[in-house]
Design an enzyme around this catalytic site. Structure first.
Site, PDB file in Angstrom:
ATOM      1  CG  ASP A  81      -2.401   0.690   0.800  1.00  0.00           C
ATOM      2  OD1 ASP A  81      -2.405   1.326  -0.107  1.00  0.00           O
ATOM      3  OD2 ASP A  81      -3.235   0.150   1.634  1.00  0.00           O
TER       4      ASP A  81
ATOM      5  CG  ASP B 177      -9.524   2.154  -1.123  1.00  0.00           C
ATOM      6  OD1 ASP B 177      -9.425   2.299   0.148  1.00  0.00           O
ATOM      7  OD2 ASP B 177      -8.425   1.826  -1.813  1.00  0.00           O
TER       8      ASP B 177
END
Length: 542
Positions: free
Chosen positions: A175, A234
Site C-alpha cells: 500500500d 478505493d
C-alpha cells in the site's frame, strides 16, 4: 487508499483508519485522475518473474471485515472457497489485509503477527491455507506505517521480504499510506522497486500487487515493477463507485497483458448492490482482464452471490490466455459496448447499461473485430442461451445491468494501438492533459508514450484514446472543423482512414487530419482541412 465513510453500509469497514487529511487527498486524487498529465511517462516492459500470467483470483478480507481479521476467519474462508467450488473455478489466493501485525517490531526489527488474532502466526495460517490447495497473501505498506498505523516497510524491505518468504507467503499487497513525503513518479518507482528486488532476492515466488491508487500513472511504469497495480482510489459497495472506477480503468487496455494487470480494486459482489448490479460489476471486471478478488463475507455468502462469483463462462473471459483487456467499441448516453479478443478467436462482448431504465444496446460483428463468416454464434454468458446473427449484436439490457456474449465464427482482428507522429512537427497526436471531457481538442505534443498518446485503431475505423473517440466536432465537414475527443457513438464523424501516403482522412468529410497552420510547437491544435499533401497532414505510426 484507505478512505471511506464508515456509515456507508453495515458491517466493519474502514472506519478509524485515516485522518481528514487523507480524505482530502482521495478527493484530490479522484478529481484529478482523468486530468493528470502523463507526458513524462513511457510504457514499461512486463516484470519477468513468471507469475500472474492471468489475472489473480481469490479473496481479501478488508471490504467486509476491516481490521477484524483473524486466523479463524482466514481458515474458515479457505474452507469455503474449496467447499463452494470457487477453488475449482480458479480462486486461489486467500489474502490478509491490514491490521494483522503488532504495533511495533521486535528487538531485532522484525514484523510480529498479532498472536491474539493469529495464534499460530502467519506461518501456521499459511500452512493451513496451503493444505487446502490454496495460497496465502499478506499486506504491507511502502511508507513508514500502514494505513491503520502499524509498522510500514520503508527501510525494512529486505528484512520484511525475508519474513514473508519464511512464513510461506505467496502474494504481497503493498500500500501507499504514510509515504514519507514521496511526491514524484521517480520516488514512487524507487520505493516500489526496493520491495520488488527484496522479494526477488528471497527466491520464493510471490505475486507483487502495487497499491498506490493510480496517483502517478502506475500503468506507465509499474509493469516492470509489479504484477498488478491499482489504477484508482478505493471502491465502495455501491453502483456509483463501481461505475466511476470502471470509467477510470476502461481506457487503459494498452497497458495490460500476461503478468501485468490494471487493478480497479477488489470486487464488491455480495456487499449490498443488487444482483443485477453485481452481475454487471463481475462482467465488467472480467472484460477488463482485472484481478477477481472477492471482498465479501464468503463464509455466509448467499447462493446468488456464489453463483455470480463462480460463473465459469465469465471467469474464462477474465482468465483467457491471450491476456487482452477489453476495449471500448462505443460509449455514449450511458450505453457502453466493450469487446475483448480471446485466444481461440472468439470475442467477448459486454453491453452495459449505466442508466436506471431498460435500454436496447446494439453493435455489429465488424465493430467488435469479427469478419469472414456468413453467420456468427452468440452465447449469453449469464443465461447460457445461444443464438446466431449475420451482423447485428443487440439486446434489451436492464438498468444498471449487462448482457455479455461470447461471439464465435469467422476470424478476429484485434485492434492495434499506435502512436501517431506528425511528419512536419515531429510531435505526437495527443489528448491534452489526458482530459476525457467531451469536446477537448486534440493537439500535438512531444512524443512520450503516455496513455494520452496511445491511439487504438479499431475494426470500426475509430481512433480511441482513454476510452474516447477522435471526433470531427459537431459532425463538421468543412475545413477548419475542430478535431476533439468524444464519447464513442459509431458515427461516421468518428471514423478515419489511415492511408498509405501517411494522411488520415475523415470518412464523413473526406478531409485530412491537419496540424493547424502547419505549426510545429507543443500544444498546436489539430483540425480538419482540405488535403494538400503538406507535411502537417502526414503522420507516421509506431
Amino acid at each position: 487508499m484507505r478512505v471511506e465513510n464508515p456509515l456507508s453500509r453495515s458491517g466493519p469497514r474502514r472506519a478509524g483508519r485515516v485522518a481528514a487529511t487523507a480524505a482530502l487527498l482521495l478527493v484530490a486524487v479522484g478529481a484529478a485522475f482523468w486530468f493528470v498529465d502523463v507526458r513524462s511517462a513511457v510504457p514499461a516492459q512486463a516484470l519477468d518473474n513468471g507469475l500472474a500470467k492471468t489475472p489473480p483470483m481469490g479473496w481479501n478480507d478488508w471490504n467486509a471485515y476491516g481490521c477484524n481479521v483473524s486466523e479463524t476467519l482466514v481458515k474458515q474462508t479457505a474452507e469455503k472457497i474449496v467447499s463452494s467450488g470457487l477453488a475449482a473455478a480458479g480462486y486461489q489466493y486467500v489474502n490478509i489485509d491490514d491490521c494483522w501485525m503488532q504495533s511495533s517490531r521486535d528487538a531485532n526489527g522484525n514484523l510480529q503477527p498479532d498472536f491474539a488474532k493469529f495464534p499460530d502466526g502467519i506461518s501456521g495460517t499459511a500452512a493451513y491455507v496451503h493444505s487446502k490447495g490454496l495460497k496465502l497473501g499478506i499486506y504491507e505498506d511502502a511508507g513508514t506505517a500502514t494505513c491503520a498505523g502499524f509498522p510500514g516497510s520503508l527501510g525494512h524491505e529486505t528484512q520484511d521480504a525475508q519474513s514473508f518468504a519464511s512464513w510461506g507467503v505467496d502474494y504481497l499487497k503493498y500500500d501507499n499510506c504514510n509515504n514519507n513525503g514521496s511526491s514524484t513518479t521517480q520516488q514512487y518507482i524507487s520505493r516500489y522497486s526496493a520491495m520488488r528486488d527484496a522479494l526477488a532476492a528471497t527466491g520464493r515466488p510471490i505475486v507483487y500487487s502495487i497499491c498506490e491508487w493510480g496517483v502517478n500513472s502506475p500503468w506507465t511504469w509499474a509493469p516492470s515493477v509489479g504484477n498488478l497495480w491499482r489504477t484508482t482510489g478505493d471502491i465502495q459497495a455501491n453502483f456509483n463507485s463501481m461505475l466511476s472506477i470502471f470509467h477510470s480503468n476502461m481506457g487503459l487496455d494498452a497497458y495490460a497483458g500476461p503478468g501485468a494487470w490494471n487493478d480497479p480494486d477488489m470486487l464488491e459482489v455480495g456487499n449490498g448492490m443488487s444482483a443485477t448490479e453485481d452481475r454487471a460489476h463481475f462482467s465488467l471486471w472480467a472484460e477488463m482482464a482485472a484481478p477477481l478478488l472477492a471482498g465479501n463475507n464468503l463464509v455466509n455468502a448467499s447462493d446468488t452471490t456464489l453463483s455470480i462469483l463462480g460463473n465459469k463462462a465469465v471467469i474464462a473471459v477474465d482468465q483467457d490466455s491471450l491476456g487482452k483487456q477489453g476495449h471500448v467499441v462505443s460509449s455514449g448516453g450511458g450505453l457502453d459496448v466493450l469487446a475483448k479478443p480471446l485466444a481461440n478467436g472468439d470475442v467477448s462482448v459486454v453491453l452495459f447499461n449505466e442508466n436506471a431504465g431498460t435500454a436496447t444496446i446494439s453493435t455489429t460483428v465488424s465493430a467488435i473485430g469479427k469478419s469472414g463468416a456468413s453467420s456468427y454464434t452468440l452465447t449469453d454468458l449469464w443465461s447460457g442461451a445461444t443464438s446466431s446473427t449475420t451482423s447485428a449484436i443487440s439486446a434489451s439490457v436492464p438498468g444498471h445491468g449487462v448482457v455479455m456474449y461470447r461471439v464465435a465464427g469467422g476470424s478476429s482482428t484485434p485492434p492495434s494501438t499506435t502512436i501517431l507522429r506528425g511528419t512536419g512537427s515531429g510531435r505526437c497526436l495527443d489528448d491534452p492533459g489526458s482530459n476525457t471531457t467531451n469536446g477537448t481538442q486534440a493537439i500535438v505534443w512531444d512524443c512520450n508514450g503516455g496513455t494520452n498518446q496511445q491511439w487504438t485503431y479499431t475494426s470500426a475505423n475509430q481512433l480511441q484514446v482513454l476510452g474516447k473517440c477522435l471526433d470531427a466536432y459537431n459532425t463538421g465537414t468543412t475545413a477548419g472543423t475542430k478535431v476533439v475527443v468524444w464519447d464513442c457513438n459509431g458515427g461516421s464523424n468518428q471514423q478515419w482512414r489511415l492511408n498509405a501516403d501517411g494522411t488520415i482522412t475523415g470518412v464523413q468529410s473526406g478531409l485530412c487530419l491537419d496540424v493547424t497552420g502547419a505549426a510545429t510547437a507543443n500544444n498546436s491544435p489539430v483540425e480538419l482541412w482540405t488535403c494538400n499533401a503538406g507535411t502537417n497532414q502526414k503522420w507516421t505510426r509506431s
